[in-house]
Design a protein around this motif. Structure first.
Motif, PDB file in Angstrom:
ATOM      1  N   LEU A 280      15.660  -5.613 115.820  1.00 16.96           N
ATOM      2  CA  LEU A 280      16.302  -6.698 116.567  1.00 16.96           C
ATOM      3  C   LEU A 280      16.173  -8.031 115.839  1.00 16.96           C
ATOM      4  O   LEU A 280      17.117  -8.821 115.796  1.00 16.96           O
ATOM      5  N   ARG A 281      15.002  -8.279 115.258  1.00 16.68           N
ATOM      6  CA  ARG A 281      14.804  -9.525 114.510  1.00 16.68           C
ATOM      7  C   ARG A 281      15.754  -9.598 113.326  1.00 16.68           C
ATOM      8  O   ARG A 281      16.354 -10.637 113.063  1.00 16.68           O
ATOM      9  N   GLU A 282      15.892  -8.489 112.610  1.00 18.85           N
ATOM     10  CA  GLU A 282      16.816  -8.466 111.467  1.00 18.85           C
ATOM     11  C   GLU A 282      18.254  -8.682 111.924  1.00 18.85           C
ATOM     12  O   GLU A 282      19.004  -9.427 111.292  1.00 18.85           O
ATOM     13  N   ALA A 283      18.627  -8.038 113.009  1.00 16.54           N
ATOM     14  CA  ALA A 283      19.991  -8.180 113.515  1.00 16.54           C
ATOM     15  C   ALA A 283      20.258  -9.604 113.980  1.00 16.54           C
ATOM     16  O   ALA A 283      21.357 -10.127 113.785  1.00 16.54           O
ATOM     17  N   SER A 284      19.261 -10.249 114.565  1.00 14.88           N
ATOM     18  CA  SER A 284      19.470 -11.608 115.062  1.00 14.88           C
ATOM     19  C   SER A 284      19.602 -12.608 113.917  1.00 14.88           C
ATOM     20  O   SER A 284      20.248 -13.632 114.058  1.00 14.88           O
ATOM     21  N   ARG A 285      19.003 -12.303 112.772  1.00 12.86           N
ATOM     22  CA  ARG A 285      19.123 -13.192 111.614  1.00 12.86           C
ATOM     23  C   ARG A 285      20.486 -13.082 110.956  1.00 12.86           C
ATOM     24  O   ARG A 285      21.012 -14.056 110.444  1.00 12.86           O
ATOM     25  N   SER A 286      21.054 -11.874 110.941  1.00 15.74           N
ATOM     26  CA  SER A 286      22.276 -11.655 110.183  1.00 15.74           C
ATOM     27  C   SER A 286      23.545 -11.783 111.019  1.00 15.74           C
ATOM     28  O   SER A 286      24.624 -11.865 110.470  1.00 15.74           O
ATOM     29  N   SER A 287      23.414 -11.804 112.316  1.00 14.16           N
ATOM     30  CA  SER A 287      24.619 -11.832 113.149  1.00 14.16           C
ATOM     31  C   SER A 287      25.001 -13.260 113.512  1.00 14.16           C
ATOM     32  O   SER A 287      24.184 -14.170 113.535  1.00 14.16           O
ATOM     33  N   THR A 288      26.259 -13.409 113.794  1.00 17.24           N
ATOM     34  CA  THR A 288      26.757 -14.687 114.286  1.00 17.24           C
ATOM     35  C   THR A 288      26.776 -14.625 115.803  1.00 17.24           C
ATOM     36  O   THR A 288      26.858 -13.537 116.381  1.00 17.24           O
ATOM     37  N   PRO A 289      26.692 -15.753 116.455  1.00 18.10           N
ATOM     38  CA  PRO A 289      26.719 -15.729 117.922  1.00 18.10           C
ATOM     39  C   PRO A 289      27.999 -15.075 118.443  1.00 18.10           C
ATOM     40  O   PRO A 289      29.068 -15.233 117.856  1.00 18.10           O
ATOM     41  N   ALA A 290      27.843 -14.332 119.507  1.00 15.53           N
ATOM     42  CA  ALA A 290      28.995 -13.639 120.094  1.00 15.53           C
ATOM     43  C   ALA A 290      29.989 -14.656 120.638  1.00 15.53           C
ATOM     44  O   ALA A 290      29.615 -15.645 121.249  1.00 15.53           O
ATOM     45  N   GLN A 291      31.260 -14.392 120.368  1.00 12.32           N
ATOM     46  CA  GLN A 291      32.307 -15.267 120.884  1.00 12.32           C
ATOM     47  C   GLN A 291      32.999 -14.563 122.034  1.00 12.32           C
ATOM     48  O   GLN A 291      33.146 -13.342 122.038  1.00 12.32           O
ATOM     49  N   ARG A 292      33.422 -15.356 122.986  1.00 15.66           N
ATOM     50  CA  ARG A 292      34.150 -14.792 124.115  1.00 15.66           C
ATOM     51  C   ARG A 292      35.539 -14.389 123.658  1.00 15.66           C
ATOM     52  O   ARG A 292      36.168 -15.103 122.885  1.00 15.66           O
ATOM     53  N   PRO A 293      36.015 -13.251 124.143  1.00 16.49           N
ATOM     54  CA  PRO A 293      37.380 -12.853 123.758  1.00 16.49           C
ATOM     55  C   PRO A 293      38.407 -13.791 124.376  1.00 16.49           C
ATOM     56  O   PRO A 293      38.180 -14.390 125.426  1.00 16.49           O
ATOM     57  N   THR A 294      39.524 -13.927 123.698  1.00 19.15           N
ATOM     58  CA  THR A 294      40.606 -14.763 124.209  1.00 19.15           C
ATOM     59  C   THR A 294      41.291 -14.027 125.352  1.00 19.15           C
ATOM     60  O   THR A 294      41.658 -12.857 125.224  1.00 19.15           O
ATOM     61  N   LEU A 295      41.452 -14.720 126.474  1.00 22.16           N
ATOM     62  CA  LEU A 295      42.115 -14.119 127.628  1.00 22.16           C
ATOM     63  C   LEU A 295      43.619 -14.281 127.494  1.00 22.16           C
ATOM     64  O   LEU A 295      44.107 -15.335 127.072  1.00 22.16           O
ATOM     65  N   VAL A 296      44.331 -13.253 127.847  1.00 19.92           N
ATOM     66  CA  VAL A 296      45.797 -13.266 127.800  1.00 19.92           C
ATOM     67  C   VAL A 296      46.303 -13.115 129.222  1.00 19.92           C
ATOM     68  O   VAL A 296      45.901 -12.204 129.940  1.00 19.92           O
ATOM     69  N   THR A 297      47.172 -14.013 129.637  1.00 21.73           N
ATOM     70  CA  THR A 297      47.733 -13.968 130.970  1.00 21.73           C
ATOM     71  C   THR A 297      48.979 -13.088 130.951  1.00 21.73           C
ATOM     72  O   THR A 297      49.860 -13.259 130.112  1.00 21.73           O
ATOM     73  N   LEU A 298      49.028 -12.146 131.873  1.00 16.81           N
ATOM     74  CA  LEU A 298      50.189 -11.261 131.992  1.00 16.81           C
ATOM     75  C   LEU A 298      50.986 -11.643 133.222  1.00 16.81           C
ATOM     76  O   LEU A 298      50.436 -11.838 134.298  1.00 16.81           O
ATOM     77  N   SER A 299      52.291 -11.725 133.022  1.00 15.92           N
ATOM     78  CA  SER A 299      53.165 -12.117 134.111  1.00 15.92           C
ATOM     79  C   SER A 299      53.373 -10.950 135.080  1.00 15.92           C
ATOM     80  O   SER A 299      53.382  -9.782 134.673  1.00 15.92           O
TER      81      SER A 299
END
Length: 75
Positions: free
Chosen positions: A51-70
């Motif tokens: 987990l420590r290794e993964a936290s050093r190499s990863s970028t912060p999670a980004q929220r997915p872009t929401l798409v509005t459907l008509s």
């Protein structure tokens, strides 16, 4: 507390646990139950290290872009 601080704290706690398990193993012997506890504690230590290794190499999670459907009909 930051993620780094939490992971460091967990790692210190696991090192303390492994020392205690070693003392218990010295007093109680190396039976199957003791081996299982020792192996489980080592796996936890390894998992926290991953987990420590993964936290050093990863970028912060980004929220997915929401798409509005008509709701209107389409072909």
């Amino acid at each position: 507390m930051s993620v780094h601080d939490d992971l460091a704290s967990a790692q210190r706690a696991l090192e303390d646990l492994l020392r205690s398990v070693g003392r218990l193993e010295h007093r109680l012997g190396n039976g199957p139950e003791m081996r299982r506890v020792r192996i489980d504690a080592q796996h936890l230590r390894d998992s926290v290290a991953l987990l420590r290794e993964a936290s050093r190499s990863s970028t912060p999670a980004q929220r997915p872009t929401l798409v509005t459907l008509s709701d209107t009909p389409y072909d």
